[in-house]
Design a protein around this motif. Structure first.
Motif, PDB file in Angstrom:
ATOM      1  N   VAL B  99     -34.079 -16.137   1.618  1.00 31.34           N
ATOM      2  CA  VAL B  99     -33.276 -16.701   0.440  1.00 31.34           C
ATOM      3  C   VAL B  99     -32.061 -15.734   0.467  1.00 31.34           C
ATOM      4  CG1 VAL B  99     -33.103 -17.230  -2.089  1.00 31.34           C
ATOM      5  CG2 VAL B  99     -35.111 -17.520  -0.540  1.00 31.34           C
ATOM      6  N   ILE B 100     -30.781 -16.294   0.634  1.00 29.37           N
ATOM      7  CA  ILE B 100     -29.541 -15.450   0.642  1.00 29.37           C
ATOM      8  C   ILE B 100     -28.733 -16.091  -0.583  1.00 29.37           C
ATOM      9  CG2 ILE B 100     -27.538 -15.129   2.155  1.00 29.37           C
ATOM     10  CD1 ILE B 100     -29.192 -15.988   4.536  1.00 29.37           C
ATOM     11  N   SER B 101     -28.502 -15.088  -1.481  1.00 29.26           N
ATOM     12  CA  SER B 101     -27.548 -15.470  -2.385  1.00 29.26           C
ATOM     13  C   SER B 101     -26.379 -14.833  -2.047  1.00 29.26           C
ATOM     14  CB  SER B 101     -28.091 -14.645  -3.682  1.00 29.26           C
ATOM     15  OG  SER B 101     -27.277 -15.067  -4.800  1.00 29.26           O
ATOM     16  N   TYR B 102     -25.209 -15.707  -2.164  1.00 33.75           N
ATOM     17  CA  TYR B 102     -23.803 -15.557  -1.583  1.00 33.75           C
ATOM     18  C   TYR B 102     -22.932 -15.575  -2.628  1.00 33.75           C
ATOM     19  CZ  TYR B 102     -19.908 -15.391   1.723  1.00 33.75           C
ATOM     20  OH  TYR B 102     -18.896 -15.159   2.515  1.00 33.75           O
ATOM     21  N   GLN B 103     -22.639 -14.612  -3.537  1.00 29.69           N
ATOM     22  CA  GLN B 103     -21.850 -14.740  -4.631  1.00 29.69           C
ATOM     23  C   GLN B 103     -20.497 -13.941  -4.511  1.00 29.69           C
ATOM     24  OE1 GLN B 103     -25.638 -13.504  -6.905  1.00 29.69           O
ATOM     25  NE2 GLN B 103     -24.379 -14.664  -8.232  1.00 29.69           N
ATOM     26  N   GLY B 104     -19.660 -14.435  -5.139  1.00 31.21           N
ATOM     27  CA  GLY B 104     -18.027 -13.746  -5.566  1.00 31.21           C
ATOM     28  C   GLY B 104     -18.221 -12.712  -6.834  1.00 31.21           C
ATOM     29  N   ASP B 105     -17.093 -12.214  -6.787  1.00 31.69           N
ATOM     30  CA  ASP B 105     -17.343 -10.966  -7.922  1.00 31.69           C
ATOM     31  C   ASP B 105     -17.059 -11.716  -9.350  1.00 31.69           C
ATOM     32  OD1 ASP B 105     -14.715 -11.523  -6.624  1.00 31.69           O
ATOM     33  OD2 ASP B 105     -13.727 -10.037  -8.002  1.00 31.69           O
ATOM     34  N   GLY B 106     -16.225 -12.833  -9.407  1.00 27.40           N
ATOM     35  CA  GLY B 106     -16.175 -13.430 -10.642  1.00 27.40           C
ATOM     36  C   GLY B 106     -17.587 -13.886 -11.116  1.00 27.40           C
ATOM     37  N   ASP B 107     -18.180 -14.607 -10.142  1.00 21.09           N
ATOM     38  CA  ASP B 107     -19.355 -15.268 -10.140  1.00 21.09           C
ATOM     39  C   ASP B 107     -20.663 -14.140 -10.584  1.00 21.09           C
ATOM     40  OD1 ASP B 107     -21.030 -17.634  -9.556  1.00 21.09           O
ATOM     41  OD2 ASP B 107     -22.252 -16.129  -8.691  1.00 21.09           O
ATOM     42  N   LEU B 108     -20.688 -13.081  -9.621  1.00 21.86           N
ATOM     43  CA  LEU B 108     -22.059 -12.011  -9.960  1.00 21.86           C
ATOM     44  C   LEU B 108     -21.751 -10.974 -11.069  1.00 21.86           C
ATOM     45  CD1 LEU B 108     -24.017 -10.353  -7.180  1.00 21.86           C
ATOM     46  CD2 LEU B 108     -22.764  -8.959  -8.758  1.00 21.86           C
ATOM     47  N   ALA B 109     -20.465 -10.491 -10.862  1.00 21.26           N
ATOM     48  CA  ALA B 109     -20.161  -9.434 -11.931  1.00 21.26           C
ATOM     49  C   ALA B 109     -19.690 -10.046 -13.369  1.00 21.26           C
ATOM     50  CB  ALA B 109     -19.179  -8.487 -11.404  1.00 21.26           C
ATOM     51  N   GLY B 110     -19.172 -11.153 -13.312  1.00 18.18           N
ATOM     52  CA  GLY B 110     -18.851 -12.039 -14.648  1.00 18.18           C
ATOM     53  C   GLY B 110     -19.902 -12.490 -15.291  1.00 18.18           C
ATOM     54  N   ILE B 111     -19.780 -14.150 -14.966  1.00 21.40           N
ATOM     55  CA  ILE B 111     -20.672 -14.784 -15.725  1.00 21.40           C
ATOM     56  C   ILE B 111     -22.235 -14.522 -15.573  1.00 21.40           C
ATOM     57  CG2 ILE B 111     -20.267 -16.727 -14.197  1.00 21.40           C
ATOM     58  CD1 ILE B 111     -20.457 -18.738 -16.611  1.00 21.40           C
ATOM     59  N   GLY B 112     -22.331 -14.095 -14.315  1.00 23.08           N
ATOM     60  CA  GLY B 112     -23.833 -13.745 -13.837  1.00 23.08           C
ATOM     61  C   GLY B 112     -24.132 -12.461 -13.886  1.00 23.08           C
ATOM     62  N   GLY B 113     -23.337 -11.702 -14.631  1.00 15.91           N
ATOM     63  CA  GLY B 113     -23.882 -10.106 -14.904  1.00 15.91           C
ATOM     64  C   GLY B 113     -25.162 -10.064 -15.136  1.00 15.91           C
ATOM     65  N   ASN B 114     -25.511 -10.876 -16.163  1.00 16.23           N
ATOM     66  CA  ASN B 114     -27.128 -10.541 -16.763  1.00 16.23           C
ATOM     67  C   ASN B 114     -28.001 -10.821 -15.682  1.00 16.23           C
ATOM     68  OD1 ASN B 114     -28.855  -9.914 -18.700  1.00 16.23           O
ATOM     69  ND2 ASN B 114     -28.944 -12.269 -19.206  1.00 16.23           N
ATOM     70  N   GLU B 115     -27.863 -12.297 -14.900  1.00 22.39           N
ATOM     71  CA  GLU B 115     -28.593 -12.601 -13.847  1.00 22.39           C
ATOM     72  C   GLU B 115     -29.027 -11.561 -12.796  1.00 22.39           C
ATOM     73  OE1 GLU B 115     -30.047 -15.838 -13.549  1.00 22.39           O
ATOM     74  OE2 GLU B 115     -29.067 -16.558 -15.187  1.00 22.39           O
ATOM     75  N   ILE B 116     -27.840 -11.147 -12.173  1.00 20.85           N
ATOM     76  CA  ILE B 116     -28.013 -10.004 -10.987  1.00 20.85           C
ATOM     77  C   ILE B 116     -28.496  -8.864 -11.441  1.00 20.85           C
ATOM     78  CG2 ILE B 116     -25.838  -8.902 -11.180  1.00 20.85           C
ATOM     79  CD1 ILE B 116     -27.612 -10.165  -7.903  1.00 20.85           C
ATOM     80  N   LEU B 117     -28.543  -8.391 -12.682  1.00 23.38           N
ATOM     81  CA  LEU B 117     -29.227  -7.221 -13.297  1.00 23.38           C
ATOM     82  C   LEU B 117     -30.603  -7.291 -13.300  1.00 23.38           C
ATOM     83  CD1 LEU B 117     -28.148  -4.722 -14.470  1.00 23.38           C
ATOM     84  CD2 LEU B 117     -28.418  -5.526 -16.586  1.00 23.38           C
ATOM     85  N   HIS B 118     -31.263  -8.540 -14.008  1.00 24.92           N
ATOM     86  CA  HIS B 118     -32.416  -8.862 -13.963  1.00 24.92           C
ATOM     87  C   HIS B 118     -33.202  -9.110 -12.626  1.00 24.92           C
ATOM     88  CE1 HIS B 118     -32.931  -8.017 -18.385  1.00 24.92           C
ATOM     89  NE2 HIS B 118     -31.720  -8.699 -18.295  1.00 24.92           N
ATOM     90  N   ALA B 119     -32.436  -9.584 -11.770  1.00 30.69           N
ATOM     91  CA  ALA B 119     -33.114 -10.107 -10.479  1.00 30.69           C
ATOM     92  C   ALA B 119     -33.365  -8.823  -9.788  1.00 30.69           C
ATOM     93  CB  ALA B 119     -32.263 -10.866  -9.801  1.00 30.69           C
ATOM     94  N   ALA B 120     -32.294  -7.825  -9.813  1.00 31.16           N
ATOM     95  CA  ALA B 120     -32.358  -6.445  -9.151  1.00 31.16           C
ATOM     96  C   ALA B 120     -33.621  -5.850  -9.831  1.00 31.16           C
ATOM     97  CB  ALA B 120     -31.180  -5.856  -9.136  1.00 31.16           C
ATOM     98  N   ASN B 121     -33.691  -5.944 -11.210  1.00 30.21           N
ATOM     99  CA  ASN B 121     -34.575  -4.946 -11.936  1.00 30.21           C
ATOM    100  C   ASN B 121     -35.795  -5.482 -11.644  1.00 30.21           C
ATOM    101  OD1 ASN B 121     -35.335  -2.999 -13.568  1.00 30.21           O
ATOM    102  ND2 ASN B 121     -35.609  -4.500 -15.271  1.00 30.21           N
ATOM    103  N   ARG B 122     -36.263  -6.656 -11.218  1.00 26.07           N
ATOM    104  CA  ARG B 122     -37.486  -7.336 -11.028  1.00 26.07           C
ATOM    105  C   ARG B 122     -37.911  -6.978  -9.298  1.00 26.07           C
ATOM    106  NH1 ARG B 122     -35.504 -12.065 -13.606  1.00 26.07           N
ATOM    107  NH2 ARG B 122     -35.226 -12.910 -11.429  1.00 26.07           N
ATOM    108  N   GLY B 123     -36.776  -6.496  -8.537  1.00 29.51           N
ATOM    109  CA  GLY B 123     -36.738  -6.179  -7.428  1.00 29.51           C
ATOM    110  C   GLY B 123     -37.486  -7.521  -6.553  1.00 29.51           C
TER     111      GLY B 123
END
Lengths: 92, 486
Positions: B99-123
């Motif tokens: 699974v490859i998540s391909y995201q831009g900075d507005g997407d990942l660091a902006g509106i999706g900031g919380n999503e990436i934080l928790h996906a990373a935290n769950r490893g």
């Protein structure tokens, strides 16, 4: 393992030209004239064509000899199908 | 493996058929766009690892939303910023997928900031390619969370100021404080040397996932010549000279060597266990009821049920649909309701058919079950000629205005009161409709209701309400039904 011989990239590795059995093919119809390849090409064997393609760009073309087959142009080109590098000339 | 020819990787489609317009050989990206290079490097890695058939790319909002034009692999479109959640779902459902998540900075660091934080935290064992160009490129160069201090964008015309807009978010540094991520690196699309580092990082990110090691994120600083208002070569140099000053390249976390591969226990279910979980029987015959003979006018009904939230509108629809399934019909159930649970309006659209159903929403309605006055007002005219309207006459004081439809006035709420619970008016209506249309056997509906109702203490009152509705219709059969109050 890198497919690029970075040694080749530093300076013009090929002052004598034609020593390498390599060449580059550029599909002019797909080139968007961003010129990144020309900037990156160490032996300086690419130039802008005077013709226009259907998208309205002057495509980049190979001057015909001097390619070392280093592949730098292929990797800096943002278009998937525009540049094709033959590292050895035997490939038709 | 050193190839003799460098050419378009096979993980790209040869012709981009999905792309609109006549030019199906080039990407939709602007000249000099970093996406093209990154795409090429990912495709090349997919070729080499041979993962094209099990790779799933998640492309949320951004210029790369059209990644599915190009990559010959699975693709799921995600809402803005939600790619890590979608990726989590896919990876867990299909552990063998890449699974490859391909995201831009507005997407990942902006509106999706919380999503990436928790996906990373769950490893999560996924690979994230985070394309950072310090701007919202697709929407017209607005300020992004990663925009540099002083950088002019359409929404920071005087330059971003820390006081007003805060500082650029450094995602790799932020995530490196978490325990779980295995590999975090920032690379950049600039000269050949750096592009080769990008290539290496992309491979490593994918390799980690293939080996089951866990979460990898590769942040790629990428030029956006159009968004920055620069020529491609200048944009490339700007990454090198300006962007990299704030976003320093390097490996921020690398536990690749010590990360133990995740062992996924695949539980094997016996067929009996599966049947038990699904509440099904081996051949299904225990639960199947015969389709009764149905009058032509009542066949293949498209039913609209409407009323207040809390009247059991959606539940009534479910019962109809489930009874239809148990009788061997095709069926769909499409709910529509406001955010409130009680007090708002709710309606649902059910189709029951002998044939396969193309769309769950029809332009016309054959049967309208109106549980309150606003529903009748709103949907009365959608009923087809000779259609059927069931009116909850306890709550609807007026008659149906049309005279080209069949109308049943059922005092459903009053009948429900008689059995001791106002809320079962929906079951009364179900009884009335079943008795009128004879589309299912009564046993089938009662069985479905008993199966579906969670609180078993309501079974009896439900059954009584259902019978009330049925009897009401059957006992008033002799009376003229067409558009008169019974």
């Amino acid at each position: 393992m890198s497919e690029l011989n970075l040694e080749m990239v530093k300076e013009d590795p090929n002052p004598a030209r034609k020593k390498h059995n390599a060449r580059v093919e550029i599909d002019g119809a797909l080139c968007k004239e961003c010129l990144l390849c020309i900037e990156a090409c160490a032996p300086d064997v690419l130039k802008v064509s005077e013709t226009l393609n259907k998208m309205g760009y002057h495509p980049v073309e190979y001057i015909g000899d001097g390619c070392t087959g280093c592949g730098v142009c292929f990797y800096v080109c943002p278009e998937p199908g525009t540049i094709k590098v033959y590292k050895k000339i035997k490939a038709a | 493996m050193v190839k003799d020819i460098l050419e378009k990787p096979e993980s790209f489609y040869e012709i981009f058929e999905r792309k609109s317009g006549s030019n199906k050989l080039t990407t939709h990206y602007c000249p000099g766009c970093g996406h093209g290079v990154i795409h090429k490097l990912i495709a090349e890695a997919m070729d080499e690892f041979g993962i094209g058939d099990r790779a799933v790319m998640i492309s949320p909002v951004g210029c790369s939303v059209f990644a599915y034009y190009y990559f010959d692999c699975g693709n799921v479109q995600a809402p803005h910023g939600r790619a890590p959640a979608v990726a989590t779902g896919i990876k867990r459902a299909i552990p063998d997928s890449i699974v490859i998540s391909y995201q831009g900075d507005g997407d990942l660091a902006g509106i999706g900031g919380n999503e990436i934080l928790h996906a990373a935290n769950r490893g999560e064992n996924i690979t994230v390619f985070f394309v950072n160009n310090a701007i919202y490129g697709m929407t017209g160069s607005q300020m992004a969370p990663t925009t540099l201090i002083g950088q002019k964008t359409t929404t920071t015309p005087y330059g971003r100021s820390a006081r007003n807009e805060g500082y650029p978010i450094k995602v790799c540094e932020l995530l490196s404080s978490l325990e779980a991520p295995v590999y975090l690196e920032r690379v950049a699309i600039t000269d050949a040397k750096n592009v080769m580092k990008v290539r290496k990082a992309i491979r490593k990110g994918l390799q980690n996932q293939i080996e089951g090691k866990g979460f990898s994120l590769i942040e790629i600083l990428s030029p956006c010549p159009t968004g920055w208002g620069m020529k491609p070569v200048d944009a490339k140099n700007w990454v090198d000279e300006v962007l990299m000053k704030t976003f320093q390249l390097g490996v921020f976390k690398d536990k690749t060597a010590e990360a133990a591969p995740e062992i996924i226990e695949q539980k094997e279910f016996t067929s009996d266990e599966i049947l038990k979980i699904l509440g099904a029987s081996k051949n299904g015959s225990d639960f199947l009821y015969d389709k009764p003979e149905v009058k032509i006018n009542y066949q293949n009904p498209r039913i609209k049920i409407s009323g207040f939230g809390g009247q059991g509108i959606l539940f009534l629809g479910q019962l109809l649909s489930q009874s239809a399934m148990r009788s061997g019909y095709y069926t769909t159930w499409l709910p529509s309701y406001g955010p409130e649970v009680r007090g708002g309006t709710a309606n649902c659209h059910i189709i029951i058919s002998n044939n396969r159903i193309g769309s769950p929403l029809g332009a016309e309605t054959d049967v309208l079950i109106a549980m309150n006055l606003p529903s009748l007002d709103k949907f009365e005219n959608d009923v087809r000629k000779d259609g059927l309207i069931l009116v909850n006459s306890s709550l609807i004081s007026r008659n149906v205005k049309r005279n080209d439809v069949e109308v049943l006035y059922v005092p459903a709420t009053e009948l429900a009161d008689e059995v001791g619970n106002t809320k079962v008016a929906n079951l009364v209506m179900l009884g009335a409709y079943t008795a009128k249309s004879k589309i299912f056997s009564h046993d089938c509906v009662l069985f479905t209701a008993n199966e579906t109702v969670k609180k078993k203490e309501f079974l009896k009152v439900n059954e009584e309400a259902f019978r009330k509705g049925m009897e009401y219709v059957l006992n008033n059969k002799h009376k003229k039904i067409k558009n008169t109050i019974l």
